[in-house]
Design a protein around this motif. Sequence first.
Motif, short mmCIF file in Angstrom:
data_model
loop_
_atom_site.label_atom_id
_atom_site.label_comp_id
_atom_site.label_asym_id
_atom_site.label_seq_id
_atom_site.Cartn_x
_atom_site.Cartn_y
_atom_site.Cartn_z
N ILE A 115 0.87 -1.18 0.00
CA ILE A 115 0.00 0.00 0.00
C ILE A 115 0.90 1.22 0.00
CG2 ILE A 115 -1.83 1.24 1.20
CD1 ILE A 115 -2.41 -1.42 2.73
N VAL A 116 0.73 2.08 -1.00
CA VAL A 116 1.51 3.31 -1.07
C VAL A 116 0.53 4.47 -0.91
CG1 VAL A 116 3.14 4.69 -2.40
CG2 VAL A 116 3.15 2.19 -2.63
N TYR A 117 0.67 5.23 0.18
CA TYR A 117 -0.31 6.26 0.46
C TYR A 117 0.34 7.61 0.75
CZ TYR A 117 0.67 5.55 5.48
OH TYR A 117 1.27 5.47 6.71
N GLY A 118 -0.42 8.66 0.43
CA GLY A 118 0.05 10.02 0.63
C GLY A 118 -0.77 10.97 -0.23
N GLY A 119 -0.14 12.04 -0.69
CA GLY A 119 -0.84 12.99 -1.52
C GLY A 119 -1.82 13.84 -0.74
N TRP A 120 -2.88 14.29 -1.41
CA TRP A 120 -3.84 15.21 -0.82
C TRP A 120 -4.51 14.61 0.41
CZ3 TRP A 120 -9.50 15.70 -1.40
CH2 TRP A 120 -9.98 16.94 -0.92
#
Length: 216
Positions: free
Chosen positions: A6-11
């Motif tokens: 799971i790659v999470y981030g951003g807005w």
Amino acid sequence: MRSALIVYGGWEGHDPEECATIYRRWLHEDGYSVRTATETSAFADPSIHDLSLIIPIFTMSKIAKDEVENLTKAVQNGVGLAGHHGGMSDAFREAVDYQFMVGGQWVAHPGNIIDYTVDVTKPEDPIMAGIPTSFPYKSEQYYMHVDPSNEVLATTTFTGEHAAWINGVVMPVVWKRRHGKGKVFHMTLGHQAKEFENANMATIMRRGMNWAARDE
């Protein structure tokens, strides 16, 4: 054992960390080994080619050329890709190779958070089994640019209340597709993590995630 990243981030408005926590719990319960990352550099890691499934939750933002090349190659070679809402289909707006893989790109949500209806178009598909033929939903109603090769499992119809010129437009909400040897699943529901409390939404997403994962 199946493995997932799971790659999470951003807005932050799409609750990436909270959504990642939900996915991680599901994946553990469904028998996966799971790792997470908070930088898009994870997509450039050669080890992702050995995974069963990748889940991006990274609204907007940018992705480097080597990152998107490695990610799309991994999916073409059989790694599954699954995700929801802008975390997957409004990520990396400048990366057309990424959009080609996903099968759609967000362009508008007229009226912002509104009440609308989701219509199941393939009730015979195992992902949609037992889901009501139509069910009410409250969130952003995503207007998408979509790939005609998608296998659409559910749609929504725009009323024109918030943009008269799209009255009657039928738009995909849930789809699955192939990208090379890889399976790709996407659902446009899920503006915020609390929407995972909706049983229909959560069931569709969890089944789609498992469908997309590479067979071991």
